[in-house]
Design a protein around this motif. Structure first.
Motif, PDB file in Angstrom:
ATOM      1  N   SER A  31      -8.591  28.833 -26.819  1.00 31.97           N
ATOM      2  CA  SER A  31      -7.873  29.263 -25.623  1.00 31.97           C
ATOM      3  C   SER A  31      -7.761  30.768 -25.528  1.00 31.97           C
ATOM      4  N   ASN A  32      -8.014  31.470 -26.617  1.00 35.86           N
ATOM      5  CA  ASN A  32      -7.961  32.924 -26.594  1.00 35.86           C
ATOM      6  C   ASN A  32      -8.928  33.452 -27.638  1.00 35.86           C
ATOM      7  N   ASP A  33      -8.916  34.763 -27.834  1.00 35.20           N
ATOM      8  CA  ASP A  33      -9.867  35.383 -28.750  1.00 35.20           C
ATOM      9  C   ASP A  33      -9.381  35.422 -30.189  1.00 35.20           C
ATOM     10  N   ASN A  34      -8.210  34.851 -30.480  1.00 36.32           N
ATOM     11  CA  ASN A  34      -7.652  34.982 -31.817  1.00 36.32           C
ATOM     12  C   ASN A  34      -8.495  34.272 -32.871  1.00 36.32           C
ATOM     13  N   ASP A  35      -9.309  33.266 -32.443  1.00 41.16           N
ATOM     14  CA  ASP A  35     -10.122  32.547 -33.419  1.00 41.16           C
ATOM     15  C   ASP A  35     -11.530  33.122 -33.526  1.00 41.16           C
ATOM     16  N   TRP A  36     -11.784  34.239 -32.846  1.00 46.39           N
ATOM     17  CA  TRP A  36     -13.073  34.906 -33.018  1.00 46.39           C
ATOM     18  C   TRP A  36     -13.224  35.308 -34.482  1.00 46.39           C
ATOM     19  N   PRO A  37     -14.400  35.286 -35.113  1.00 47.95           N
ATOM     20  CA  PRO A  37     -15.720  35.166 -34.499  1.00 47.95           C
ATOM     21  C   PRO A  37     -16.283  33.762 -34.450  1.00 47.95           C
ATOM     22  N   TYR A  38     -15.471  32.742 -34.679  1.00 47.26           N
ATOM     23  CA  TYR A  38     -16.034  31.403 -34.782  1.00 47.26           C
ATOM     24  C   TYR A  38     -16.212  30.708 -33.452  1.00 47.26           C
ATOM     25  N   ALA A  39     -15.514  31.155 -32.416  1.00 48.23           N
ATOM     26  CA  ALA A  39     -15.631  30.503 -31.115  1.00 48.23           C
ATOM     27  C   ALA A  39     -16.388  31.380 -30.140  1.00 48.23           C
ATOM     28  N   HIS A  40     -17.306  30.750 -29.411  1.00 57.03           N
ATOM     29  CA  HIS A  40     -18.029  31.429 -28.341  1.00 57.03           C
ATOM     30  C   HIS A  40     -17.401  31.001 -27.027  1.00 57.03           C
ATOM     31  N   HIS A  41     -17.027  31.960 -26.181  1.00 57.62           N
ATOM     32  CA  HIS A  41     -16.164  31.659 -25.049  1.00 57.62           C
ATOM     33  C   HIS A  41     -16.871  31.628 -23.698  1.00 57.62           C
ATOM     34  N   SER A  42     -18.186  31.762 -23.678  1.00 60.59           N
ATOM     35  CA  SER A  42     -18.883  31.735 -22.399  1.00 60.59           C
ATOM     36  C   SER A  42     -20.199  31.010 -22.549  1.00 60.59           C
ATOM     37  N   GLU A  43     -20.452  30.061 -21.643  1.00 57.73           N
ATOM     38  CA  GLU A  43     -21.727  29.370 -21.652  1.00 57.73           C
ATOM     39  C   GLU A  43     -22.842  30.256 -21.132  1.00 57.73           C
ATOM     40  N   ALA A  44     -22.497  31.261 -20.333  1.00 57.96           N
ATOM     41  CA  ALA A  44     -23.502  32.023 -19.594  1.00 57.96           C
ATOM     42  C   ALA A  44     -23.912  33.317 -20.270  1.00 57.96           C
ATOM     43  N   THR A  45     -23.034  33.912 -21.073  1.00 59.07           N
ATOM     44  CA  THR A  45     -23.333  35.224 -21.640  1.00 59.07           C
ATOM     45  C   THR A  45     -23.056  35.254 -23.140  1.00 59.07           C
ATOM     46  N   TYR A  46     -23.776  36.132 -23.807  1.00 54.11           N
ATOM     47  CA  TYR A  46     -23.601  36.364 -25.228  1.00 54.11           C
ATOM     48  C   TYR A  46     -23.519  37.870 -25.457  1.00 54.11           C
ATOM     49  N   THR A  47     -22.787  38.261 -26.476  1.00 52.33           N
ATOM     50  CA  THR A  47     -22.669  39.679 -26.817  1.00 52.33           C
ATOM     51  C   THR A  47     -23.430  39.956 -28.107  1.00 52.33           C
ATOM     52  N   LEU A  48     -24.354  40.912 -28.031  1.00 52.38           N
ATOM     53  CA  LEU A  48     -25.117  41.341 -29.190  1.00 52.38           C
ATOM     54  C   LEU A  48     -24.786  42.802 -29.466  1.00 52.38           C
ATOM     55  N   ALA A  49     -24.215  43.093 -30.619  1.00 48.69           N
ATOM     56  CA  ALA A  49     -24.001  44.469 -31.060  1.00 48.69           C
ATOM     57  C   ALA A  49     -25.233  44.909 -31.838  1.00 48.69           C
ATOM     58  N   ALA A  50     -25.663  46.161 -31.651  1.00 48.68           N
ATOM     59  CA  ALA A  50     -26.893  46.619 -32.291  1.00 48.68           C
ATOM     60  C   ALA A  50     -26.729  48.045 -32.800  1.00 48.68           C
ATOM     61  N   VAL A  51     -27.136  48.264 -34.047  1.00 52.82           N
ATOM     62  CA  VAL A  51     -27.061  49.611 -34.633  1.00 52.82           C
ATOM     63  C   VAL A  51     -27.799  49.610 -35.971  1.00 52.82           C
ATOM     64  N   GLY A  52     -28.249  50.775 -36.384  1.00 58.97           N
ATOM     65  CA  GLY A  52     -28.860  50.933 -37.692  1.00 58.97           C
ATOM     66  C   GLY A  52     -28.415  52.226 -38.347  1.00 58.97           C
ATOM     67  N   ASP A  53     -28.914  52.494 -39.568  1.00 59.90           N
ATOM     68  CA  ASP A  53     -28.680  53.754 -40.276  1.00 59.90           C
ATOM     69  C   ASP A  53     -27.188  53.976 -40.518  1.00 59.90           C
ATOM     70  N   ILE A  54     -26.635  53.170 -41.418  1.00 63.79           N
ATOM     71  CA  ILE A  54     -25.189  52.992 -41.439  1.00 63.79           C
ATOM     72  C   ILE A  54     -24.472  53.627 -42.630  1.00 63.79           C
ATOM     73  N   ALA A  55     -24.762  53.183 -43.844  1.00 62.87           N
ATOM     74  CA  ALA A  55     -23.829  53.405 -44.957  1.00 62.87           C
ATOM     75  C   ALA A  55     -24.322  54.474 -45.932  1.00 62.87           C
ATOM     76  N   CYS A  56     -23.449  55.411 -46.254  1.00 56.99           N
ATOM     77  CA  CYS A  56     -23.742  56.461 -47.224  1.00 56.99           C
ATOM     78  C   CYS A  56     -23.828  55.873 -48.640  1.00 56.99           C
ATOM     79  N   GLU A  57     -24.514  56.582 -49.513  1.00 52.49           N
ATOM     80  CA  GLU A  57     -24.614  56.158 -50.906  1.00 52.49           C
ATOM     81  C   GLU A  57     -23.281  56.396 -51.605  1.00 52.49           C
ATOM     82  N   PRO A  58     -22.731  55.385 -52.278  1.00 51.88           N
ATOM     83  CA  PRO A  58     -21.418  55.568 -52.911  1.00 51.88           C
ATOM     84  C   PRO A  58     -21.475  56.577 -54.054  1.00 51.88           C
TER      85      PRO A  58
END
Length: 389
Positions: A31-58
């Motif tokens: 009924s809301n977004d509190n159970d994200w990321p397990y529930a998909h809330h739209s039959e028509a659209t999907y959200t894709l996040a995209a990125v690279g070159d992320i983490a520094c060497e510890p």
């Protein structure tokens, strides 16, 4: 040669991502977004996040031989604050999947580096992450006073696919297969979208340093797999992503040609050019890359890099995940590569793609200024819409 199992459950309202041996399934609509990321809330659209070159060497005892200028805490790098900022931005998008565009972990992607840097910020999204590897996950690093052996994907697969008690990577998982016949290329579906993750790191021991796309080597097998995967696809919209961009936007010379020239340079160029040809022939919608530490959007192009508004493929370069920043070649309105529409290299950020039934929208807005930049770098924003071909 192993084949990837692709599962789609959009018709029953589940966000399902699958590669051989692993799947992530939603528990149903909430009924809301509190159970994200397990529930998909739209039959028509999907959200894709995209990125690279992320983490520094510890900066830990295992990396004592690495110069401090190349490790987390260096004032010239984004550091932990940048990777936490981009991870938070991606999380706020409530994505159905996260396309990681390579070089997730610097400098050579050891498992302990992933655990002590990348995982600290991005681990909360791990089950949604669909990675592609970059040169820093495969190649040795011997620059700027450093001298680290290449991991040939071992740390990458150990982190994303899991590993046994001795640290040996599991040979199947969400990063694809880790076998002699398949080094982590795979595809998955989100609704009407077919999405392909490729491995361009052919100048490595795992690929026998063979970057031909037409002989019997591993890269040629991957290229043949791509051809077959595209031919079998029945969905109207297609995204492909890998690390090194086919067409450049920055002054960086590593594995790219000058930004004024068409086509990819470096040993990975043959792969990028061959894959673009196949994607063009099969009417792909978008290509996503990292490697260049900036954000840039390029016009729809044919395989020669010529503007082709009717049949061409737009390219997004999203190498602004947090490790460091490069410099765009040229200035706004006068980029060296005339196909660069817009770009920024003053801040870190993640691209949000909203995938609709027969089209898409994009929204890129940086979240943290880079070293030497102030908050004015956050005023940049690039948004728009496009259609599937």
């Amino acid at each position: 040669m192993r084949r990837v199992t692709k599962i789609s459950a959009a018709t029953v309202g589940l966000a399902v991502l699958a590669v051989t041996g692993t799947a992530v399934a939603a528990a149903g609509h909430g009924s809301n977004d509190n159970d994200w990321p397990y529930a998909h809330h739209s039959e028509a659209t999907y959200t894709l996040a995209a990125v690279g070159d992320i983490a520094c060497e510890p900066d830990d005892p295992e990396n004592a031989g690495t110069p401090t200028s190349l490790k987390c805490g260096s004032p010239t790098l984004g550091g932990m604050s940048a990777e936490f900022a981009t991870a938070g931005q991606a999380t706020a998008m409530h994505p159905d999947a996260v396309a990681l565009l390579g070089d997730e972990q610097y400098q050579v992607g050891k498992l302990t580096d992933f655990q002590q840097s990348f995982d600290q910020a991005w681990g909360g999204l791990k089950m949604l992450e669909r990675p592609a590897p970059g040169n820093h996950e495969y190649y040795p690093y011997a620059k700027k006073g450093d001298n680290e052996a290449g991991q040939n994907g071992n740390g990458y697969f150990s982190y994303f696919n899991g590993h046994d008690q001795s640290g040996a990577p599991t040979n199947q998982g969400q990063a694809g297969d880790d076998t002699a016949d398949n080094q982590g290329w795979y595809s998955y579906n989100l609704g009407n979208w077919h999405i392909i993750s490729l491995n361009a790191e052919c100048n490595s021991d795992a690929f026998n340093h063979d970057c031909s796309t037409t002989d019997n080597g591993l890269l040629a097998q991957e290229t043949q797999w791509l051809s077959q995967d595209l031919a079998a696809n029945s969905r109207p919209c297609t995204i492909a992503y890998w690390h090194q961009p086919t067409f450049s936007a920055t002054t960086a010379s590593t594995a790219t040609v000058p930004a004024a020239a068409p086509g990819a340079g470096g040993v990975e160029g043959a792969a990028a050019d061959a894959w673009w040809q196949l994607l063009y022939q099969n009417h792909a919608t978008l290509v996503l890359n990292g490697h260049e530490h900036a954000y840039a959007r390029l016009r729809a192009m044919d395989p020669a890099g010529d503007y082709d508004p009717k049949h061409g493929i737009p390219e997004f370069v999203v190498g602004s995940g947090g490790e460091a920043l490069d410099t765009l070649a040229g200035t706004a309105g006068n980029y060296d590569n005339p196909n660069v529409v817009t770009g920024q290299a003053g801040a870190f950020g993640v691209l949000k793609l909203t995938l609709k039934s027969h089209g898409y929208s994009w929204d890129y807005q940086p979240v943290l200024p880079g070293p030497g930049f102030d908050s004015s770098a956050l005023q940049y924003r690039d948004t728009g819409t496009g259609s599937c071909r």
